[in-house]
Structures are given as structure tokens and as C-alpha cells.
Write a protein that holds these residues in place. Structure first.
Motif, PDB file in Angstrom:
ATOM      1  N   HIS A 179       0.843  -1.198   0.000  1.00 16.68           N
ATOM      2  CA  HIS A 179       0.000   0.000   0.000  1.00 16.68           C
ATOM      3  C   HIS A 179       0.873   1.240   0.000  1.00 16.68           C
ATOM      4  N   TRP A 180       0.339   2.321  -0.604  1.00 20.22           N
ATOM      5  CA  TRP A 180       1.074   3.587  -0.664  1.00 20.22           C
ATOM      6  C   TRP A 180       1.473   4.091   0.714  1.00 20.22           C
ATOM      7  N   LEU A 181       0.608   3.894   1.702  1.00 25.07           N
ATOM      8  CA  LEU A 181       0.901   4.371   3.056  1.00 25.07           C
ATOM      9  C   LEU A 181       2.226   3.830   3.576  1.00 25.07           C
ATOM     10  N   LEU A 182       2.563   2.602   3.157  1.00 26.63           N
ATOM     11  CA  LEU A 182       3.763   1.936   3.657  1.00 26.63           C
ATOM     12  C   LEU A 182       4.921   2.029   2.669  1.00 26.63           C
ATOM     13  N   ASP A 183       4.937   3.093   1.874  1.00 22.47           N
ATOM     14  CA  ASP A 183       5.985   3.347   0.883  1.00 22.47           C
ATOM     15  C   ASP A 183       6.689   4.659   1.245  1.00 22.47           C
ATOM     16  N   ASP A 184       7.998   4.606   1.445  1.00 28.23           N
ATOM     17  CA  ASP A 184       8.719   5.811   1.856  1.00 28.23           C
ATOM     18  C   ASP A 184       8.646   6.927   0.818  1.00 28.23           C
ATOM     19  N   ASN A 194       9.369  18.227  -8.078  1.00 28.98           N
ATOM     20  CA  ASN A 194       8.177  18.231  -7.201  1.00 28.98           C
ATOM     21  C   ASN A 194       8.456  18.987  -5.904  1.00 28.98           C
ATOM     22  N   ARG A 195       9.083  20.148  -6.047  1.00 24.93           N
ATOM     23  CA  ARG A 195       9.443  20.907  -4.850  1.00 24.93           C
ATOM     24  C   ARG A 195       8.223  21.444  -4.105  1.00 24.93           C
ATOM     25  N   ASP A 196       7.063  21.431  -4.748  1.00 18.97           N
ATOM     26  CA  ASP A 196       5.846  21.851  -4.049  1.00 18.97           C
ATOM     27  C   ASP A 196       5.379  20.797  -3.052  1.00 18.97           C
ATOM     28  N   LYS A 197       5.890  19.594  -3.183  1.00 17.92           N
ATOM     29  CA  LYS A 197       5.517  18.519  -2.261  1.00 17.92           C
ATOM     30  C   LYS A 197       6.347  18.639  -0.983  1.00 17.92           C
ATOM     31  N   ALA A 198       5.684  18.783   0.135  1.00 18.47           N
ATOM     32  CA  ALA A 198       6.386  18.918   1.411  1.00 18.47           C
ATOM     33  C   ALA A 198       7.013  17.591   1.814  1.00 18.47           C
ATOM     34  N   ILE A 199       8.159  17.662   2.452  1.00 20.76           N
ATOM     35  CA  ILE A 199       8.788  16.471   3.029  1.00 20.76           C
ATOM     36  C   ILE A 199       8.109  16.190   4.359  1.00 20.76           C
ATOM     37  N   ALA A 200       7.591  14.986   4.514  1.00 14.77           N
ATOM     38  CA  ALA A 200       6.835  14.639   5.712  1.00 14.77           C
ATOM     39  C   ALA A 200       7.735  14.590   6.942  1.00 14.77           C
ATOM     40  N   ASP A 201       7.187  14.995   8.060  1.00 18.80           N
ATOM     41  CA  ASP A 201       7.888  14.925   9.340  1.00 18.80           C
ATOM     42  C   ASP A 201       8.183  13.461   9.673  1.00 18.80           C
ATOM     43  N   PRO A 202       9.444  13.088   9.911  1.00 20.18           N
ATOM     44  CA  PRO A 202       9.758  11.688  10.229  1.00 20.18           C
ATOM     45  C   PRO A 202       8.951  11.137  11.393  1.00 20.18           C
ATOM     46  N   ASP A 203       8.691  11.955  12.415  1.00 18.81           N
ATOM     47  CA  ASP A 203       7.896  11.467  13.543  1.00 18.81           C
ATOM     48  C   ASP A 203       6.475  11.120  13.105  1.00 18.81           C
ATOM     49  N   VAL A 205       5.592  10.079  10.108  1.00 17.93           N
ATOM     50  CA  VAL A 205       5.654   8.836   9.348  1.00 17.93           C
ATOM     51  C   VAL A 205       5.791   7.647  10.288  1.00 17.93           C
ATOM     52  N   PHE A 206       6.594   7.785  11.329  1.00 17.70           N
ATOM     53  CA  PHE A 206       6.705   6.690  12.302  1.00 17.70           C
ATOM     54  C   PHE A 206       5.344   6.388  12.928  1.00 17.70           C
ATOM     55  N   ARG A 207       4.588   7.411  13.255  1.00 18.93           N
ATOM     56  CA  ARG A 207       3.263   7.179  13.848  1.00 18.93           C
ATOM     57  C   ARG A 207       2.361   6.437  12.864  1.00 18.93           C
ATOM     58  N   LEU A 208       2.403   6.823  11.584  1.00 16.32           N
ATOM     59  CA  LEU A 208       1.593   6.129  10.581  1.00 16.32           C
ATOM     60  C   LEU A 208       2.005   4.667  10.466  1.00 16.32           C
ATOM     61  N   VAL A 241      13.150   4.016   9.981  1.00 18.13           N
ATOM     62  CA  VAL A 241      13.122   2.577   9.705  1.00 18.13           C
ATOM     63  C   VAL A 241      13.633   1.814  10.919  1.00 18.13           C
ATOM     64  N   GLU A 242      14.712   2.305  11.534  1.00 16.54           N
ATOM     65  CA  GLU A 242      15.225   1.620  12.721  1.00 16.54           C
ATOM     66  C   GLU A 242      14.226   1.702  13.867  1.00 16.54           C
ATOM     67  N   ARG A 243      13.541   2.828  14.010  1.00 11.45           N
ATOM     68  CA  ARG A 243      12.528   2.947  15.064  1.00 11.45           C
ATOM     69  C   ARG A 243      11.389   1.960  14.857  1.00 11.45           C
ATOM     70  N   ILE A 244      10.965   1.773  13.599  1.00  9.87           N
ATOM     71  CA  ILE A 244       9.864   0.839  13.362  1.00  9.87           C
ATOM     72  C   ILE A 244      10.322  -0.592  13.616  1.00  9.87           C
ATOM     73  N   ILE A 245      11.592  -0.903  13.319  1.00  8.97           N
ATOM     74  CA  ILE A 245      12.125  -2.227  13.645  1.00  8.97           C
ATOM     75  C   ILE A 245      12.062  -2.446  15.153  1.00  8.97           C
ATOM     76  N   ARG A 246      12.514  -1.466  15.925  1.00  7.86           N
ATOM     77  CA  ARG A 246      12.494  -1.590  17.381  1.00  7.86           C
ATOM     78  C   ARG A 246      11.073  -1.688  17.912  1.00  7.86           C
ATOM     79  N   HIS A 247      10.170  -0.936  17.314  1.00 10.15           N
ATOM     80  CA  HIS A 247       8.758  -1.004  17.731  1.00 10.15           C
ATOM     81  C   HIS A 247       8.212  -2.411  17.524  1.00 10.15           C
TER      82      HIS A 247
END
Length: 288
Positions: A179-184, A194-203, A205-208, A241-247
Motif C-alpha cells: 500500500h502507498w501508506l507503507l511506501d517511503d 516536485n518541490r511543491d511537495k512537502a517532506i513529511a515529518d519523520p515522527d 511517518v513513524f506514527r503512521l 526505519v530503525e525505530r519501526i524495527i524496534r517497535h
């Protein structure tokens, strides 16, 4: 159906990496790729730098990974293919020059598939059994084409959280959904184009990703993260990615595995008539 994962595991987890390198740029923006180096070199970061950090991370946690590599990239960077194999990870087909399949005819798609298989055979002595479509798009004929050429599974569709089989005129193809949600790339892919596209906050993305994993754990699904070394090979994103592994490691009953092994599991379940089977292609649009 409750997924009876091996050894009583409650959930399967696959960390998958699409090692595209600069291949997609030549297809999507040929004029820009010919004259502008910036985006090419951003993507070149993947096979030159990011992939080695990825392999180190997987070694650190003793986790198997799945690497889908366009054969254009594989030929340019055979050391990457060799390192992935040396560490015991799975290799998957991912086109040659990252062509999105919907722009190809059946003949063109088949030619690219056969060419990709031949290149892997030359590089490794064998042909990957698993496939992921570049840009995650299949034509109506693609599942049948894959079966006819010996591919056992695809991981490009989004209609489930657990593997199932697609019934085609040539036989059955295992589908391992994503799924797109699980694609970095959906969160962090950023370039001049695509500079109009904001870079998502890593925190964020971890929550998602962690919330989605919690749901997969409850439902007994197959949690597949799709990552790119030129994106998640960057330190800020690799930290997520390392945080999600630890989670995930906090949970009992997790099967850390590859899409190769999930394919084998699904084929065993299919042989026992314990895997859902769906028709492919889907019906043509109906008139009401």
C-alpha cells in the motif's frame, strides 16, 4: 481467514527495498535525464551509498530483506547484487529500466520480462521467482504473463492485507499486497520536479507506520514496507526505519521474513486449499 504463520507467529513482516538507482528517471523524464545531473545523482545515492547503510542495518538486527532491482541498475552495480546475495537476502524482478507497465504493449512487456530474467541469470546463475511492478501498476494480462514465464508471486496490488492467489488462464500467481501508506517515496521523495511537495515529518511517518503495524498485528496480516535506498538510505529517514524495527521487536510472535518465503508459505497453503483464490483479470466495467 486467520493467517497461520510459521511457528505460530501472529504476523509476518517484510522489509522490502526497491533499488531503482537512476533507472526510473530515464523513463519518466528522458530529456531532463539527458541534460540535468542533479536528479540522476540523487537517485545514484541509492546503489552507491544508501544500500550499504541498509545492509548494515539489517545485519545489526539480523533481519532478512527483499530487494527488487531493475536489471539496468543490476548491470551497472553488480556489487550491489553480489552483496545482497552474500547476506542471504531475497532478490526480485523489477523490470529493466523501470518502465510503468501500463504504457507497454503485451509484446513490449514480455520482451522486458524475458530480458530481465536473462540478465539476472547472467549475473547470478539463477532467476528471481518474485516480481514487483515498477510504479506498482499491472496490465490486465500481466499476472498470466508472469505465470507463463515462471514467476511465482507478485507484490503490486492493494486489495488485502494477506496473501492470496490470482487465478489466470496460465495458472495461479501468489499476490502479496502492499500500500502507498507503507511506501517511503510517498512521504519523502523530493526533487526539483516536485518541490511543491512537502517532506513529511519523520515522527509523523513513524506514527503512521507503527499504527498500521499494530492493526496488521491484530488482524494477522503480512506487513510489507516498501523502501528505496536513495530515500530511506538517508540518515533522518533510516532512523525512522530503525525505530519501526524496534517497535515491532517489542511484540511476540513476529515472523521477520522475505517475500520469497511468504511466497513459499502461500503456495503450501494453496496446495492445502487454505488460501483465498481470486480471478484475474478483474471483470471489465459493467453497465448498470
Amino acid at each position: 481467514m486467520s493467517a497461520p504463520w510459521p511457528n505460530g507467529a501472529r504476523v509476518a513482516v517484510c522489509l522490502s527495498w526497491d533499488v531503482d538507482g537512476e533507472s526510473a528517471q530515464y523513463v519518466r523524464f528522458p530529456d531532463r535525464a539527458r541534460n540535468q545531473l542533479s536528479e540522476l545523482h540523487q537517485r545514484l545515492y541509492g546503489p552507491q551509498v544508501g544500500i550499504w547503510k541498509v545492509l548494515d542495518l539489517l545485519r545489526k538486527y539480523d533481519i532478512p530483506g527483499t530487494f527488487y532491482i531493475p536489471t539496468y541498475t543490476a548491470k551497472l552495480h553488480p556489487d550491489v547484487v553480489e552483496a545482497v546475495q552474500k547476506d542471504g537476502h531475497a532478490l526480485g524482478l523489477h523490470g529493466h529500466l523501470h518502465h510503468s507497465l501500463e504504457v507497454l504493449t503485451l509484446e513490449e512487456e514480455e520482451e522486458i520480462l524475458v530480458h530481465s530474467q536473462q540478465i539476472f541469470r547472467e549475473l547470478t546463475g539463477s532467476v528471481p521467482r518474485i516480481f514487483r511492478a515498477p510504479s506498482w501498476e499491472l496490465n490486465r494480462w500481466t499476472p498470466e504473463l508472469l505465470v507463463r514465464h515462471g514467476v511465482l508471486s507478485d507484490s503490486s496490488l492493494m486489495d488485502d492485507e494477506k496473501p492470496y492467489a490470482l487465478e489466470t488462464p496460465a495458472g495461479q500467481l501468489i499476490e502479496i499486497p502492499i500500500h502507498w501508506l507503507l511506501d517511503d517515496a510517498e512521504h519523502w521523495s523530493h526533487s526539483r520536479a516536485n518541490r511543491d511537495k512537502a517532506i513529511a515529518d519523520p515522527d509523523a511517518v513513524f506514527r503512521l507506520w507503527s499504527t498500521e503495524f499494530d492493526g496488521y498485528y491484530a488482524s494477522g496480516g503480512c506487513y510489507v514496507l516498501t523502501l528505496h535506498p536513495f530515500i530511506s538510505g538517508r540518515w533522518a529517514y533510516m532512523a525512522v526505519v530503525e525505530r519501526i524495527i524496534r517497535h515491532i521487536r517489542q511484540y511476540p510472535g513476529v515472523w521477520w521474513t522475505t517475500l520469497d518465503r511468504v511466497t513459499d508459505w502461500a503456495l503450501e497453503r494453496l496446495a492445502q486449499q487454505e488460501l483465498p483464490v481470486r480471478q484475474s483479470p478483474a471483470p471489465e466495467p459493467l453497465e448498470f
